[in-house]
Design a protein around this motif. Structure first.
Motif, PDB file in Angstrom:
ATOM      1  N   GLY A 126       0.804  -1.177  -0.091  1.00 43.70           N
ATOM      2  CA  GLY A 126       0.029   0.020   0.039  1.00 43.70           C
ATOM      3  C   GLY A 126       0.780   1.338  -0.060  1.00 43.70           C
ATOM      4  N   TYR A 127       2.077   1.085   0.370  1.00 45.69           N
ATOM      5  CA  TYR A 127       2.997   2.551   0.188  1.00 45.69           C
ATOM      6  C   TYR A 127       3.303   2.711  -1.156  1.00 45.69           C
ATOM      7  N   THR A 128       3.057   3.963  -1.742  1.00 46.73           N
ATOM      8  CA  THR A 128       3.943   4.526  -2.960  1.00 46.73           C
ATOM      9  C   THR A 128       5.270   4.367  -3.067  1.00 46.73           C
ATOM     10  N   VAL A 129       5.740   4.260  -4.385  1.00 44.34           N
ATOM     11  CA  VAL A 129       7.211   4.266  -4.459  1.00 44.34           C
ATOM     12  C   VAL A 129       7.834   5.750  -3.979  1.00 44.34           C
ATOM     13  N   LYS A 130       7.141   6.578  -3.948  1.00 39.04           N
ATOM     14  CA  LYS A 130       7.860   7.847  -3.506  1.00 39.04           C
ATOM     15  C   LYS A 130       7.793   7.982  -2.036  1.00 39.04           C
ATOM     16  N   GLU A 131       7.058   7.298  -1.332  1.00 36.40           N
ATOM     17  CA  GLU A 131       6.911   7.296   0.149  1.00 36.40           C
ATOM     18  C   GLU A 131       8.192   6.507   0.597  1.00 36.40           C
ATOM     19  N   ALA A 132       8.672   5.685  -0.123  1.00 37.71           N
ATOM     20  CA  ALA A 132       9.943   4.676   0.209  1.00 37.71           C
ATOM     21  C   ALA A 132      11.019   4.932  -0.323  1.00 37.71           C
ATOM     22  N   VAL A 133      11.290   5.337  -1.594  1.00 39.99           N
ATOM     23  CA  VAL A 133      12.494   5.590  -2.289  1.00 39.99           C
ATOM     24  C   VAL A 133      12.925   6.912  -1.699  1.00 39.99           C
ATOM     25  N   GLY A 134      14.236   7.049  -1.280  1.00 39.19           N
ATOM     26  CA  GLY A 134      15.089   8.114  -0.940  1.00 39.19           C
ATOM     27  C   GLY A 134      14.675   8.406   0.693  1.00 39.19           C
ATOM     28  N   VAL A 135      13.872   7.895   1.340  1.00 43.88           N
ATOM     29  CA  VAL A 135      13.696   8.039   2.805  1.00 43.88           C
ATOM     30  C   VAL A 135      14.391   7.174   3.598  1.00 43.88           C
ATOM     31  N   LYS A 136      15.376   7.774   4.351  1.00 41.90           N
ATOM     32  CA  LYS A 136      16.418   6.951   5.084  1.00 41.90           C
ATOM     33  C   LYS A 136      15.937   6.074   6.192  1.00 41.90           C
ATOM     34  N   ALA A 137      14.816   6.446   6.954  1.00 46.73           N
ATOM     35  CA  ALA A 137      14.233   5.658   8.149  1.00 46.73           C
ATOM     36  C   ALA A 137      13.066   4.680   7.641  1.00 46.73           C
ATOM     37  N   PHE A 138      12.730   4.871   6.145  1.00 44.53           N
ATOM     38  CA  PHE A 138      11.560   4.045   5.894  1.00 44.53           C
ATOM     39  C   PHE A 138      11.685   2.370   5.891  1.00 44.53           C
ATOM     40  N   TRP A 139      12.892   1.959   5.470  1.00 47.93           N
ATOM     41  CA  TRP A 139      12.994   0.657   5.554  1.00 47.93           C
ATOM     42  C   TRP A 139      13.332  -0.026   6.948  1.00 47.93           C
ATOM     43  N   GLN A 140      14.109   0.910   7.886  1.00 50.86           N
ATOM     44  CA  GLN A 140      14.297   0.131   9.158  1.00 50.86           C
ATOM     45  C   GLN A 140      12.965   0.198   9.920  1.00 50.86           C
TER      46      GLN A 140
END
Length: 739
Positions: free
Chosen positions: A427-441
């Protein structure tokens, strides 16, 4: 990091390099003078406040002594009354009451006397005018009475009694030279006493009485004159105060507008029986300090402003020609200037202008060569760009059509690439995930950060790939299970540059696996239970029949008949348990429809209303009114929850509380039942859903095994846990939709 900060500081304008040091020196000097002045002023004011509040403490102790002397004087006057001596010598309680009642009422009305008490010479209570019905007990623990009888003279002081702490005066009563008893007059040591001091001296007082032995004493509030205000009690005093020296706190934490004294209060024997807290308002002092502080700030600010203006003016005149040369040099660097700079005097600025003219001539010669190299470079860039675009298009077409989450993770935790299936699944957009440092963690590894950190460390430092199963919540909060395969990508030197990985969704596989295991366990348990129950039924019927015949054939009220009745009752209990086992393993066919769980629980509680009122149990519901309906069999769910609630009502002690709550977690409705049980053991928790009898033989058995089977047939889950003080928590999870 430190070198960067130093470089930025050194890069500021020359004007500010001149201004900031002089400004700081001026500011620190003015602030230091203001601080020293204010600090010395506060010290003098605090010394004055300490002396003032200590005087109030001495006045408080003097008031206790004055009340003691008044009480002793009144007791002595009453003791010298001839009628009092006559009645006490005759042990005539009624006559003594008739003689002294008018005196007691007059003292109580006009002088505030709350205690008038006569004692015998054997140290026993003879007559209390404040509690006429209480007399005859031994008063050997009263040191004032003991001292008066021993010495034959009146004494007074602060002392505990039946009615509490009071300022008491005890005088001996003589008759024909013989000590026949004592009389006690006491003032109340309560809020009225404190109000009199506040009215005369304008300070607030609070009394704490001491409980327990000296080394383990604790204090509780006795009386206070404070209104609508939090009482401040410094815990440092409990840690072992000096009983002879009070603690004085000037403007303590959270009470800057108060001066507080905390001192001990001794009884007649010299023991500490209470603490007095004196609060003095220091708002006027705070206002004086504030005005002084404002004045010093205004004067200091004016001085700093005047000096700063002078420094800025000097800096402006010094920096202006340098700034002009810098602008000309910038024009040269940007290619906007080709003419030479004007000749300046032979100082440092003149030498700088000469150097810039030499640099301008050199730049013109180099620009020609750079244009030639740039043309060759543009041709090579166009060729390389075309190759990269073709390669990237092939890679994207491959990963976009896979039913997997494909990602690329950099060393700082930033996602460089993720395919569109990531959005479809989580449900997360690519824009919300790519380039955000803390997103994956936070979003992908949030449920196992320590395990994720260990794998990542090996991957980056040792270049080892890994495979890990992780639980991830999508944007709507639903929990999914993935298998994450990660492979580090290295450069020519063997250093890991990034991590490429794929995540495979195995949520449905895990759910089906768990459901299959649960169904197999229930089937095997049912077969064993059915065989066991049928094997027990026939022997139990035989034993029960012979036991009843034996009981009927024996004479009544004999030990043998009692033993036979015990056998009959225990056989009945076993027969009920066997019936419960057979009921639990009967095949269940669900009739699925939409069910409102709120109505099911309400109906179950309504049926059990008699049990709730009979044991005085308070039911505290907490049910979200917005919870949705679920799919299930309404009748079977009603039967399951009625059995669970009835078992809870039978197990809970009288006049206890049962907590019932329902909330939504992901795609489940969770029902939590919490209550206390008596005599709860670890074995009871482990065997909670085993068939058992609740109550005496012949009473109904709560079919908890069948209730658990019904919940499992709805693809739900029921767990039990225990907290401190034998508190049991039942957690029932039911899916919104039965798959």
């Amino acid at each position: 990091m430190l070198s960067r900060i130093i470089f930025r500081i050194r890069s500021i304008s020359l004007k500010w390099k001149l201004f900031i040091p002089f400004f700081l020196i001026c500011f620190i000097g003015v602030s230091t003078i203001a601080y020293i002045g204010l600090n010395e002023q506060q010290k003098l004011i605090k010394m004055e406040e300490r002396g003032k509040i200590l005087g109030y403490y001495r006045i408080f102790l003097a008031m206790i002594d004055r009340k003691k002397e008044e009480a002793l004087s009144l007791a002595t006057i009453i003791a010298q009354n001839a009628q009092v001596q006559e009645m006490l010598s005759k042990q005539d309680r009624i006559g003594l009451k008739e003689v002294v009642t008018p005196i007691y009422q007059n003292l109580k009305q006009h002088l505030g006397i709350s205690q008038l008490h006569f004692h015998t010479s054997t140290r026993e209570s003879f007559l209390r005018f404040h509690l006429p019905g209480e007399y005859g007990e031994s008063l050997e623990y009263r040191k004032t009475i003991e001292e008066t009888i021993k010495r034959g003279k009146g004494v007074g002081g602060l002392e505990w009694g039946l009615t509490g702490l009071g300022i008491r005066g005890v005088a001996p009563v003589w008759s024909e030279g013989v000590l026949i008893g004592t009389v006690e007059v006491g003032y109340p040591f309560d809020e009225l006493f404190l109000d009199d001091i506040k009215r005369d001296w304008g300070v607030d007082l609070t009394m704490y009485e001491q409980r327990g032995e000296k080394d383990y004493a604790h204090y509780s509030l006795l009386a206070t004159t404070l209104e609508d205000e939090t009482i401040y009690f410094p815990k440092e005093y409990i840690m072992g105060p000096d009983e002879e020296r009070p603690i004085i706190l000037i403007a303590p934490a959270d009470h800057a507008e108060k001066s507080i004294l905390l001192g001990s209060v001794h009884d007649y024997s010299g023991e500490v029986v209470a603490l007095v807290q004196i609060n003095v308002d220091r708002l006027y002092i705070e206002m004086r300090l504030l005005e002084t502080r404002r004045l010093m700030i205004i004067v200091g600010s004016l001085g700093i402003a005047v000096l700063s203006s002078c420094i800025l003016l000097v800096g402006f005149l010094y920096v202006r020609p340098i700034k002009q040369i810098v602008n000309e040099a910038r024009e040269i660097a940007e290619g906007e200037r080709e003419t030479r700079l004007l000749q300046r005097p032979n100082d440092e600025l003149g030498e700088l202008a000469l150097s810039l003219n030499m640099m301008l001539r050199s730049l013109k010669e180099r620009n020609i060569k750079i244009e030639e190299y740039a043309e060759k470079l543009r041709v090579r860039v166009r060729e390389r760009t075309a190759d990269l675009v073709a390669t990237e298009e092939k890679y994207r077409n491959l990963v976009e059509n896979l039913p997997l989450i494909v990602y690329r993770l950099l060393k700082d935790g930033t996602i460089e690439f993720v395919n569109s299936y990531f959005t479809e699944k989580l449900g997360y957009t690519v824009k919300e995930a790519v380039g955000v440092k803390a997103f994956w963690q936070e979003k992908i590894c949030g449920e196992a950060p320590i395990q994720h950190t260990d794998f990542m460390k090996k991957c980056w430092e040792q270049g080892e790939g890994f495979e890990i199963e992780r639980r991830v919540r999508d944007k709507d909060g639903r929990s999914l299970t993935f298998v994450d395969h990660a492979l580090p990508m290295k450069d020519k030197e063997g250093k890991v540059q990034w991590i490429d990985g794929i995540m495979i969704d195995i949520t449905e596989f895990r759910r089906l696996e768990e459901r299959a295991l649960r169904a197999e366990e229930i089937r095997v348990l049912g077969e064993i239970s059915e065989r066991f129950a049928h094997e027990l039924r026939n022997p139990l019927a035989t034993v029960g029949g012979f036991a009843r015949r034996l009981s009927e054939s024996l004479a009544s009220d004999t030990n043998k008949q009692k033993a036979a009745k015990i056998i009959v009752e225990d056989v009945a209990r076993l027969e009920n348990i066997v019936n419960a086992i057979l009921d639990s393993i009967k095949p269940i066919t669900l009739c699925i429809s939409q069910v409102d769980l709120k109505l099911v629980l309400a109906a179950s509680l309504e049926e059990l209303e008699g049990d709730i009122k009979g044991k005085g149990i308070k039911v505290v519901p907490s049910i979200d009114p917005e919870i949705p309906e679920i799919q299930g069999d309404k009748d079977f769910l009603h039967q399951a929850f009625r059995s669970i609630l009835r078992h809870a009502l039978i197990s809970i002690p009288y006049n206890e509380t049962l907590f019932l709550s329902v909330l939504q977690e992901d795609a489940f409705l969770v029902t939590i039942i919490k209550h206390r049980m008596e005599g709860l053991a670890d074995e009871d928790i482990e065997q909670f859903f085993f068939p058992r009898m609740i109550g005496k033989a012949g009473s109904s058995i709560e079919n908890l095994p069948l209730a658990k089977i019904i919940i499992h047939r709805h693809n739900g889950k029921i767990d039990i846990s225990r907290e401190e003080d034998n508190v049991v928590i039942l957690r029932v999870e039911l899916p919104l939709v039965i798959a």
